[in-house]
Design a protein around this motif. Sequence first.
Motif, short mmCIF file in Angstrom:
data_model
loop_
_atom_site.label_atom_id
_atom_site.label_comp_id
_atom_site.label_asym_id
_atom_site.label_seq_id
_atom_site.Cartn_x
_atom_site.Cartn_y
_atom_site.Cartn_z
N GLN A 246 0.83 -1.22 0.00
CA GLN A 246 0.00 0.00 0.00
C GLN A 246 0.85 1.25 0.00
O GLN A 246 0.56 2.22 -0.72
CB GLN A 246 -0.88 0.02 1.25
N ALA B 2 2.33 1.68 -3.40
CA ALA B 2 1.33 2.09 -4.38
C ALA B 2 1.07 3.59 -4.27
O ALA B 2 0.95 4.29 -5.28
CB ALA B 2 0.04 1.30 -4.17
N GLY C 25 2.73 4.98 -7.45
CA GLY C 25 1.63 5.07 -8.42
C GLY C 25 1.67 6.41 -9.16
O GLY C 25 1.70 6.45 -10.40
N HIS D 272 2.76 0.82 -11.50
CA HIS D 272 1.54 0.18 -11.03
C HIS D 272 1.89 -0.85 -9.96
O HIS D 272 2.49 -1.87 -10.24
CB HIS D 272 0.85 -0.51 -12.22
N VAL D 273 1.50 -0.54 -8.72
CA VAL D 273 1.76 -1.45 -7.61
C VAL D 273 0.46 -2.12 -7.20
O VAL D 273 -0.55 -1.44 -6.97
CB VAL D 273 2.37 -0.70 -6.40
N SER D 274 0.46 -3.43 -7.15
CA SER D 274 -0.75 -4.18 -6.80
C SER D 274 -0.47 -5.22 -5.73
O SER D 274 0.68 -5.64 -5.53
CB SER D 274 -1.32 -4.90 -8.03
N PHE E 289 -5.50 -1.61 -7.28
CA PHE E 289 -4.51 -1.92 -6.26
C PHE E 289 -4.70 -3.35 -5.74
O PHE E 289 -3.77 -4.12 -5.69
CB PHE E 289 -4.57 -0.95 -5.07
N TYR F 31 -3.68 6.61 -11.73
CA TYR F 31 -2.39 6.56 -11.03
C TYR F 31 -2.14 7.81 -10.20
O TYR F 31 -1.39 7.77 -9.22
CB TYR F 31 -1.26 6.33 -12.03
#
Lengths: 244, 244, 244, 244
Positions: free
Chosen positions: A172, A175, A179, A184-186, A233, B240
């Motif tokens: 988190q 992200a 981000g 793109h952080v998931s 996310f 984003y």
Amino acid sequence: MATKGLAIIAGVGPGTGASIARRFGKAYSVVLLSRNPSNFEPLVQEINESGGHALGISTDVSDAKSVNLAFDEIANKFPDSPVAVSIFNPAGGFVRKPFLELTEEEYSSAIYSQAKGAFSFAQRAVPLLLKAKGSIAYPPTLIFTGATASVKGSANFAAFASGKFALRALAQSLAREFGPQGVHVSHTIIDGVIDIPRTKQWVVPGEDSKLSPDAIADSYWYLHTQPRTTFAFELDLRPYLEKW
Amino acid sequence: MATKGLAIIAGVGPGTGASIARRFGKAYSVVLLSRNPSNFEPLVQEINESGGHALGISTDVSDAKSVNLAFDEIANKFPDSPVAVSIFNPAGGFVRKPFLELTEEEYSSAIYSQAKGAFSFAQRAVPLLLKAKGSIAYPPTLIFTGATASVKGSANFAAFASGKFALRALAQSLAREFGPQGVHVSHTIIDGVIDIPRTKQWVVPGEDSKLSPDAIADSYWYLHTQPRTTFAFELDLRPYLEKW
Amino acid sequence: MATKGLAIIAGVGPGTGASIARRFGKAYSVVLLSRNPSNFEPLVQEINESGGHALGISTDVSDAKSVNLAFDEIANKFPDSPVAVSIFNPAGGFVRKPFLELTEEEYSSAIYSQAKGAFSFAQRAVPLLLKAKGSIAYPPTLIFTGATASVKGSANFAAFASGKFALRALAQSLAREFGPQGVHVSHTIIDGVIDIPRTKQWVVPGEDSKLSPDAIADSYWYLHTQPRTTFAFELDLRPYLEKW
Amino acid sequence: MATKGLAIIAGVGPGTGASIARRFGKAYSVVLLSRNPSNFEPLVQEINESGGHALGISTDVSDAKSVNLAFDEIANKFPDSPVAVSIFNPAGGFVRKPFLELTEEEYSSAIYSQAKGAFSFAQRAVPLLLKAKGSIAYPPTLIFTGATASVKGSANFAAFASGKFALRALAQSLAREFGPQGVHVSHTIIDGVIDIPRTKQWVVPGEDSKLSPDAIADSYWYLHTQPRTTFAFELDLRPYLEKW
């Protein structure tokens, strides 16, 4: 091959990691990190023989030094490849035990394998992802694999939940930080038993009652292909029969 | 055409609903429900002219009677089409106002447009989805469109958040009841401004700072194609650049 | 008695509401709202006989008109009493049924009893609470009673969860809007069976396995006494034996 | 004094820990753990001079050995005192930095101070709490102090959030394991700036805009006094002016 995008996958055994490697191996060169070379060797061979390009590096992802060495080798072997995707899919740290029977080592190991491993991995991966922007078709992507224990601490799961909660906190935080910089952080929540060799003997009542590792890999690919206007996310994945 | 799968989409204007209709129209006949025919007429024409098959039915989704009439007409027009997917993408009920200025009508309208509309829609859609199992390539799917207000109540959003929270409760309850019966129920959290005609003038700083309705539609299609071993319930989508 | 603070409690039967009334009746005049006078009559008598001051008003809290009449009567009877606390503790709307057997009336009733009732109640209560600031020892307080279904939608609970989620959305929105104005808005999650006359026959294994309504009331009193530097929004309460 | 209940408080400086110590010191003998004796010495003196009974033990709560030595000393000094309450209120591990500037030591330190410290503390405290059941007026209680970062990972907070998420996972796991055994495990979310000497110079706009450490301590006492029929797990506390 040099300018082909690169996918770096930490935590590759005969299960989800292998499916992810095959899926991303269709589009990218793949680097597979796992402590035990026997975990990635057949897979590396398979991908290379089927027209892909794979490299395995023996790495203890819970050890920062080992992770750093792996990334040094990646820089060496793929000096010109933009890193399209990095996936942290750690295997270690699972332990299910009454709290008072947990050892300090077990608790530390859960945290090390999950959160601290992810920290070391991300510290090396993020700069590569930032640099890759614009060189690949999709936004560079960093995915962390979570579990039920990522959002629920349960009896007998104090160690594993601590590691998985911490991993989600990291995801988190990244992200929200990267981000806006286009990475793109998931984070995924794998809620159920995955249908892999290790779980073949586990009985989960009902047909199709275990998660398909190939379907998990497809979901990771889907996340990777999302445009930056529309990043997800978190994705929770479970068999239709799973109680939740 | 008779045995082609059917997608029923409630809440279709020139925005997300249209993108969803186009996306699912590539694979299925699509039925578009919206109060105002001018919302779906150009879209119906567009889809029909490009080789798809679309039907619009003027429906007030906040009114159970109107929803029932629409489903009666669907049964009539497509007696043999398995319902592959039903999507509840309601437009109504948005209101942003200090709490003490909200009227009872505004509060009720938010609840009606969102939760009660979804209830009526689901009561008719679920039996069709259950019946469609096995007749289509993917598990029959029921998707609800949520928003930031689905998970966060904020100042000036008491009415809208109440409707969206209730909609999410309904979605979760249905996922837990009908997932084990093979129907894939999902809920999305659209967190940000969608890039549609109505928001063209809204300034959101930065490039690509609004959600792409086509990308949202792609995500709905992706959810639909997941196998029952690996269902996602919730997907959060945001640009984003969005703060969250 | 005229300048003594006032506590307004909606949803008073022989259970939690009665305990809350007794607890707040030690410090304030209490007004008890319930549809059926037999729900509050013995309690009003008990409180008045033990040195407190109670008034019951027959009110259908799911009906805005009825709520407005009740508040008109309160204004009439207590023109000078600052409203120290208002508690929305609704009884109605509970239904546990397979989704496809739910009637539209049942779904609406859950929403009405919970969310819409709370809306009407809060619209009248909030101005009184704002006005009471400074006239009473503690920050004026508005508390909503939630349940497990406030945070989890489950099979057979689509209607009740919709109402309870919506109620929580309302509570959150009000907390964020009126907290900065000095009104303490809280929401409780009652997770388990309450030990009241209606549940006497319900078997919950183990000793002390049901929630004590007096202890719930104590927690409401505790919330009320928090200074504005240190407001709690949400409190989850459950028996030690409860699975969660 | 020997049979008086005991409160063990880890993480005691001139802030929240001191208020907690004073509050529990009214009812129990208190043991204060902090690395630096100057953190607890004035407080120990103050409590002892005002009729209470306090003992400070220099302890590095992020180090299991140090924690074990402290508990050995407690067993020595208070062989007959039932442990009524144990509170983990760690000070260490806070760091706010761009992710790529974080060192491995800082990340580890956050995890160690929070989660691993709590693990060591709980492993020694839980058996004492289990043993104390029935010997004290209230259910034995274990409380962990969380923060905003316990439920939200943010840019620049990757390390601290990882530690705080992990701590919350531990707390949840213990609540679910030891709640049914009669130990009350709680977790608080302190959301805002606490009004302590260290933050005196911090400007938070508005009157009463910082959390009162005494009010936090009162809330801990309230949690401790809840009967086992009605345990709260989580309590979020914030100033009325706080944005959330």
